[in-house]
Write a protein that holds these residues in place. Structure first.
Motif, PDB file in Angstrom:
ATOM      1  N   SER A 267      68.280   4.541  81.414  1.00 58.11           N
ATOM      2  CA  SER A 267      66.956   3.997  81.102  1.00 58.11           C
ATOM      3  C   SER A 267      66.573   4.308  79.661  1.00 58.11           C
ATOM      4  N   SER A 268      67.091   5.396  79.100  1.00 58.88           N
ATOM      5  CA  SER A 268      66.820   5.711  77.700  1.00 58.88           C
ATOM      6  C   SER A 268      67.466   4.681  76.776  1.00 58.88           C
ATOM      7  N   VAL A 269      68.684   4.260  77.094  1.00 58.11           N
ATOM      8  CA  VAL A 269      69.333   3.218  76.304  1.00 58.11           C
ATOM      9  C   VAL A 269      68.567   1.897  76.445  1.00 58.11           C
ATOM     10  N   ALA A 270      68.071   1.610  77.647  1.00 61.66           N
ATOM     11  CA  ALA A 270      67.250   0.411  77.837  1.00 61.66           C
ATOM     12  C   ALA A 270      65.992   0.478  76.980  1.00 61.66           C
ATOM     13  N   ALA A 271      65.368   1.652  76.917  1.00 62.71           N
ATOM     14  CA  ALA A 271      64.186   1.832  76.063  1.00 62.71           C
ATOM     15  C   ALA A 271      64.547   1.590  74.606  1.00 62.71           C
ATOM     16  N   MET A 272      65.694   2.090  74.196  1.00 61.80           N
ATOM     17  CA  MET A 272      66.161   1.907  72.823  1.00 61.80           C
ATOM     18  C   MET A 272      66.337   0.426  72.506  1.00 61.80           C
ATOM     19  N   VAL A 273      66.924  -0.326  73.429  1.00 58.36           N
ATOM     20  CA  VAL A 273      67.107  -1.766  73.238  1.00 58.36           C
ATOM     21  C   VAL A 273      65.753  -2.454  73.103  1.00 58.36           C
ATOM     22  N   LYS A 282      57.764   1.293  71.252  1.00 59.61           N
ATOM     23  CA  LYS A 282      57.910   2.759  71.247  1.00 59.61           C
ATOM     24  C   LYS A 282      56.599   3.469  71.575  1.00 59.61           C
ATOM     25  N   ASP A 283      55.466   2.900  71.136  1.00 60.40           N
ATOM     26  CA  ASP A 283      54.167   3.527  71.379  1.00 60.40           C
ATOM     27  C   ASP A 283      53.821   3.597  72.858  1.00 60.40           C
ATOM     28  N   PHE A 284      54.460   2.777  73.669  1.00 60.60           N
ATOM     29  CA  PHE A 284      54.127   2.686  75.088  1.00 60.60           C
ATOM     30  C   PHE A 284      55.096   3.475  75.967  1.00 60.60           C
ATOM     31  N   ILE A 285      56.029   4.182  75.341  1.00 60.41           N
ATOM     32  CA  ILE A 285      57.079   4.891  76.062  1.00 60.41           C
ATOM     33  C   ILE A 285      56.833   6.394  76.046  1.00 60.41           C
ATOM     34  N   TYR A 286      57.018   7.020  77.206  1.00 61.47           N
ATOM     35  CA  TYR A 286      57.021   8.476  77.316  1.00 61.47           C
ATOM     36  C   TYR A 286      58.423   8.913  77.736  1.00 61.47           C
ATOM     37  N   ALA A 287      58.980   9.872  77.028  1.00 68.79           N
ATOM     38  CA  ALA A 287      60.313  10.389  77.344  1.00 68.79           C
ATOM     39  C   ALA A 287      60.165  11.562  78.310  1.00 68.79           C
ATOM     40  N   SER A 288      60.729  11.442  79.478  1.00 67.59           N
ATOM     41  CA  SER A 288      60.464  12.440  80.525  1.00 67.59           C
ATOM     42  C   SER A 288      61.228  13.741  80.318  1.00 67.59           C
ATOM     43  N   HIS A 289      62.551  13.682  80.324  1.00 67.84           N
ATOM     44  CA  HIS A 289      63.330  14.920  80.304  1.00 67.84           C
ATOM     45  C   HIS A 289      64.612  14.732  79.516  1.00 67.84           C
ATOM     46  N   LEU A 290      65.184  15.833  79.108  1.00 62.78           N
ATOM     47  CA  LEU A 290      66.476  15.809  78.428  1.00 62.78           C
ATOM     48  C   LEU A 290      67.567  15.894  79.480  1.00 62.78           C
ATOM     49  N   SER A 291      68.217  14.782  79.721  1.00 65.72           N
ATOM     50  CA  SER A 291      69.295  14.731  80.698  1.00 65.72           C
ATOM     51  C   SER A 291      70.443  15.648  80.281  1.00 65.72           C
ATOM     52  N   LYS A 292      71.175  16.136  81.255  1.00 67.88           N
ATOM     53  CA  LYS A 292      72.354  16.959  80.990  1.00 67.88           C
ATOM     54  C   LYS A 292      73.525  16.117  80.482  1.00 67.88           C
ATOM     55  N   GLU A 293      73.427  14.794  80.640  1.00 68.73           N
ATOM     56  CA  GLU A 293      74.480  13.910  80.138  1.00 68.73           C
ATOM     57  C   GLU A 293      74.680  14.138  78.642  1.00 68.73           C
ATOM     58  N   LEU A 294      75.921  14.217  78.200  1.00 73.77           N
ATOM     59  CA  LEU A 294      76.238  14.625  76.834  1.00 73.77           C
ATOM     60  C   LEU A 294      75.588  13.752  75.761  1.00 73.77           C
ATOM     61  N   ALA A 295      75.426  12.477  76.049  1.00 69.46           N
ATOM     62  CA  ALA A 295      74.908  11.562  75.019  1.00 69.46           C
ATOM     63  C   ALA A 295      73.391  11.558  74.926  1.00 69.46           C
ATOM     64  N   ALA A 296      72.702  12.186  75.861  1.00 69.52           N
ATOM     65  CA  ALA A 296      71.238  12.096  75.893  1.00 69.52           C
ATOM     66  C   ALA A 296      70.572  12.489  74.575  1.00 69.52           C
ATOM     67  N   PRO A 297      70.988  13.594  73.924  1.00 67.96           N
ATOM     68  CA  PRO A 297      70.331  13.953  72.652  1.00 67.96           C
ATOM     69  C   PRO A 297      70.497  12.897  71.563  1.00 67.96           C
ATOM     70  N   LYS A 298      71.565  12.107  71.641  1.00 71.19           N
ATOM     71  CA  LYS A 298      71.788  11.096  70.608  1.00 71.19           C
ATOM     72  C   LYS A 298      70.737   9.982  70.682  1.00 71.19           C
ATOM     73  N   TYR A 302      68.217   9.082  67.614  1.00 75.76           N
ATOM     74  CA  TYR A 302      68.120   7.742  67.047  1.00 75.76           C
ATOM     75  C   TYR A 302      66.693   7.203  67.126  1.00 75.76           C
ATOM     76  N   MET A 303      66.010   7.434  68.260  1.00 78.53           N
ATOM     77  CA  MET A 303      64.665   6.905  68.456  1.00 78.53           C
ATOM     78  C   MET A 303      63.582   7.769  67.816  1.00 78.53           C
ATOM     79  N   LYS A 304      63.972   8.971  67.376  1.00 79.83           N
ATOM     80  CA  LYS A 304      63.025   9.917  66.770  1.00 79.83           C
ATOM     81  C   LYS A 304      61.873  10.241  67.719  1.00 79.83           C
ATOM     82  N   ILE A 305      62.247  10.572  68.952  1.00 78.25           N
ATOM     83  CA  ILE A 305      61.277  11.044  69.945  1.00 78.25           C
ATOM     84  C   ILE A 305      61.858  12.294  70.592  1.00 78.25           C
TER      85      ILE A 305
END
Length: 356
Positions: A267-273, A282-298, A302-305
């Motif tokens: 869903s984070s990649v979908a938000a990025m798209v 971006k103003d309407f999006i809230y980022a919930s949690h940092l997933s343990k998936e390795l790519a999540a921090p990237k 990129y989105m600066k959130i």
């Protein structure tokens, strides 16, 4: 519906409502700014809803379900049948997101947007199927541009139907075997981050499969994506319909001034798209949690959130979204129930301003 016109019709935050919310907070009995993110999150929510004290009483997590042809490259630990089996289990209330959403009194909306029909469907799974699975993007485009656009439009339709029913905030989730591979490919193609930084272990694969996954993402993107491809072409060539549907939810939220919460990597990649299609989203999006998936921090880089919490979760399904619901509701509760400084004997002119 003309998707391009829909995207361009999105408007930004309402500054007046944000100023009113800020002023409201600053007159409550506490050092100014001392509740930190609870204040800033709800002030932005006021700007979304055009309302000094916002309301998210009616909540829903929309879960997009789809299968992915890239599964056939042996990059998943689970059979494709699991997608439909889990979708049926979800509408029966048996999965993790159902328990967490239930705790916050949020509805879970399960949508077939691209599943293989491998067995009997529970009739409560909503039918917005564009096609039964995408193709294997390692050997051909995952889907046509038209299919990708239809997936986005179907996501918009699902979200707008729930908005008409009074939903004030969305969470975003997904089900789809091999969708961490499609999301990694989209992330790699858009950001140009190395494939090794975009690929994780998903629901659990061995090291041999992980190396295959990196190879598939790196070579698949190199073979499919051209320099002139726009974000929808990237989504069509190496993405998935669950991602497309969630893009539609993010766009519909922004268009209708309804906040949308990101969950994990898909869903984070979908938000990025969605943000690539219109930065105002971006103003309407809230980022919930940092997933343990390795790519999540990237994605966050990129989105600066930044995410609100980090709990080492990697379930997907939208399971991180209810935590954001709770945090926002806590802030709103303070706005509605804290006392006014004017009703105390405290001199407002000696209040500490911690916001500066």
């Amino acid at each position: 519906m003309n998707l391009e016109k829909y995207i361009q019709s999105i408007e930004g935050l309402d500054k007046q409502s944000m100023e009113e919310a800020l002023d409201h907070w600053d007159h409550l009995t506490h050092p100014i700014g001392s509740l930190g993110e609870l204040e800033t999150l709800t002030i932005r929510l006021a700007g979304i809803q055009k309302k000094k004290i916002p309301n998210i009483e009616k909540k829903a997590v929309i879960v997009m379900c789809a299968d992915n042809g890239i599964f056939h490259e042996d990059i998943s630990s689970s059979p494709q049948e699991f997608t439909q089996m889990l979708a049926n289990a979800m509408v029966q209330g048996d999965t993790g997101v159902c328990s967490l959403a239930g705790y916050t009194n949020a509805e879970v909306v399960v949508v077939d947007i691209g599943m293989l029909h491998t067995g009997p469907f529970d009739k409560r799974v909503l039918d917005y199927n564009v096609r039964q699975s995408t193709e294997n993007f390692y050997v051909q485009d995952a889907m046509s541009r038209e299919d990708a656009i239809q997936g986005i439009l179907n996501g918009i339709a699902v979200a707008e139907k729930k908005i008409a029913e009074g939903v004030k905030i969305f969470g975003t989730g997904e089900l789809g075997i091999a969708n961490t591979t499609t999301s990694a490919a989209v992330l790699h193609a858009i950001t140009k981050f190395p494939a090794e930084e975009c690929v994780g272990y998903g629901a659990g694969i061995n090291d041999v499969q992980y190396q295959k996954k990196v190879k598939v993402v790196k070579e698949g993107v190199a073979n499919r994506i051209k320099e002139e491809d726009d974000v929808i072409s990237i989504l069509a060539k190496v993405g998935g319909l669950d991602i497309a549907g969630l893009v539609g939810v993010f766009l519909a939220g922004a268009k209708n001034r309804v906040p949308v919460v990101m969950d994990g990597i898909i869903s984070s990649v979908a938000a990025m798209v969605a943000v690539e299609l219109n930065p105002l989203v971006k103003d309407f999006i809230y980022a919930s949690h940092l997933s343990k998936e390795l790519a999540a921090p990237k994605v966050f880089e990129y989105m600066k959130i930044r995410p609100l919490v980090s709990l080492d979760m990697r379930l997907g399904e939208g399971s991180g979204c209810p935590f954001t619901f709770m945090i926002l509701e806590s802030g709103i509760h303070c706005m509605e129930n804290m006392g006014q400084i004017a009703k105390t004997n405290i001199d407002p002119y000696v209040q500490v301003n911690l916001r500066k």
